[in-house]
Design a protein around this motif. Structure first.
Motif, PDB file in Angstrom:
ATOM      1  N   ALA A  29     -12.765  -2.710   6.020  1.00 45.49           N
ATOM      2  CA  ALA A  29     -13.322  -1.907   7.114  1.00 45.49           C
ATOM      3  C   ALA A  29     -14.793  -1.567   6.862  1.00 45.49           C
ATOM      4  O   ALA A  29     -15.571  -1.425   7.797  1.00 45.49           O
ATOM      5  N   ARG A  81      -4.911  -9.996  10.784  1.00 45.26           N
ATOM      6  CA  ARG A  81      -3.682  -9.224  10.547  1.00 45.26           C
ATOM      7  C   ARG A  81      -3.549  -8.872   9.062  1.00 45.26           C
ATOM      8  O   ARG A  81      -3.190  -7.756   8.704  1.00 45.26           O
ATOM      9  N   GLY A 136      -5.896  -6.105   8.101  1.00 47.01           N
ATOM     10  CA  GLY A 136      -5.351  -4.803   8.505  1.00 47.01           C
ATOM     11  C   GLY A 136      -4.295  -4.307   7.546  1.00 47.01           C
ATOM     12  O   GLY A 136      -4.283  -3.137   7.158  1.00 47.01           O
ATOM     13  N   GLU A 192      -5.944  -3.325   4.196  1.00 52.05           N
ATOM     14  CA  GLU A 192      -6.624  -2.029   4.355  1.00 52.05           C
ATOM     15  C   GLU A 192      -5.601  -0.891   4.382  1.00 52.05           C
ATOM     16  O   GLU A 192      -5.799   0.147   3.767  1.00 52.05           O
ATOM     17  N   ARG A 193      -4.496  -1.105   5.094  1.00 48.27           N
ATOM     18  CA  ARG A 193      -3.451  -0.073   5.161  1.00 48.27           C
ATOM     19  C   ARG A 193      -2.881   0.185   3.765  1.00 48.27           C
ATOM     20  O   ARG A 193      -2.720   1.330   3.359  1.00 48.27           O
TER      21      ARG A 193
END
Length: 155
Positions: free
Chosen positions: A33, A65, A68, A71-72
């Motif tokens: 991010a 995807r 994401g 990062e999560r």
């Protein structure tokens, strides 16, 4: 990075490519991010790519995807570390509160003891002052003016 054909021939010293029998390779960098690279997603094939642009587009879509999810996971890991640090700080704070409570208990006990000693030590002198004041009032009943008698009465 896209090699639609001949990847093993292009990198003859890579044992994994030879072991897999890779003919084609696509690698897409994964971005965090904050704009920093966080990984790489790659696909290898045993056949040359018929449509390298399509394969690259699909891998980039999958990469979004994966970015994401990475990062999560990084956020979850950071949250777990923060929770652990918070638990440690809370435990340290609880120990400090317990120590200070114990110190305060000791100080209060010392203060009670001091107050009792002072009260006990002052009882006899105050009784003597009261007795002498009463004697002066009694002996000098008509001699003292009203103000002096009032002062002795208050004593």
């Amino acid at each position: 990075m896209v090699f639609s054909a001949g990847v093993t021939a292009r990198f003859p010293h890579d044992p994994k490519l030879r072991q897999f029998g890779a003919e084609s390779y696509i690698g897409v960098r994964l971005w965090g991010a904050g704009g920093q690279p966080i990984g790489l997603i790659a696909a290898m094939g045993r056949q040359p790519l018929a449509d390298a642009k399509l394969a690259e587009s699909i891998l980039k879509l999958a990469g979004v995807r994966v970015e994401g999810e990475l990062e999560r996971e990084l956020m979850v890991e950071s949250l777990r570390r923060s929770e652990g640090e918070l638990a440690t700080l809370n435990a340290e704070l609880e120990q400090i509160v317990e120590r200070r409570t114990a110190d305060l208990r000791v100080i209060n006990e010392e203060l009670e003891s001091f107050s009792y000693s002072v009260a006990h030590d002052l009882r006899a002198p105050l009784r003597a002052i009261g007795g002498f004041s009463a004697m002066v009032l009694t002996r000098n009943d008509g001699v003292l003016d009203e103000t002096s008698a009032g002062h002795l009465g208050r004593i």
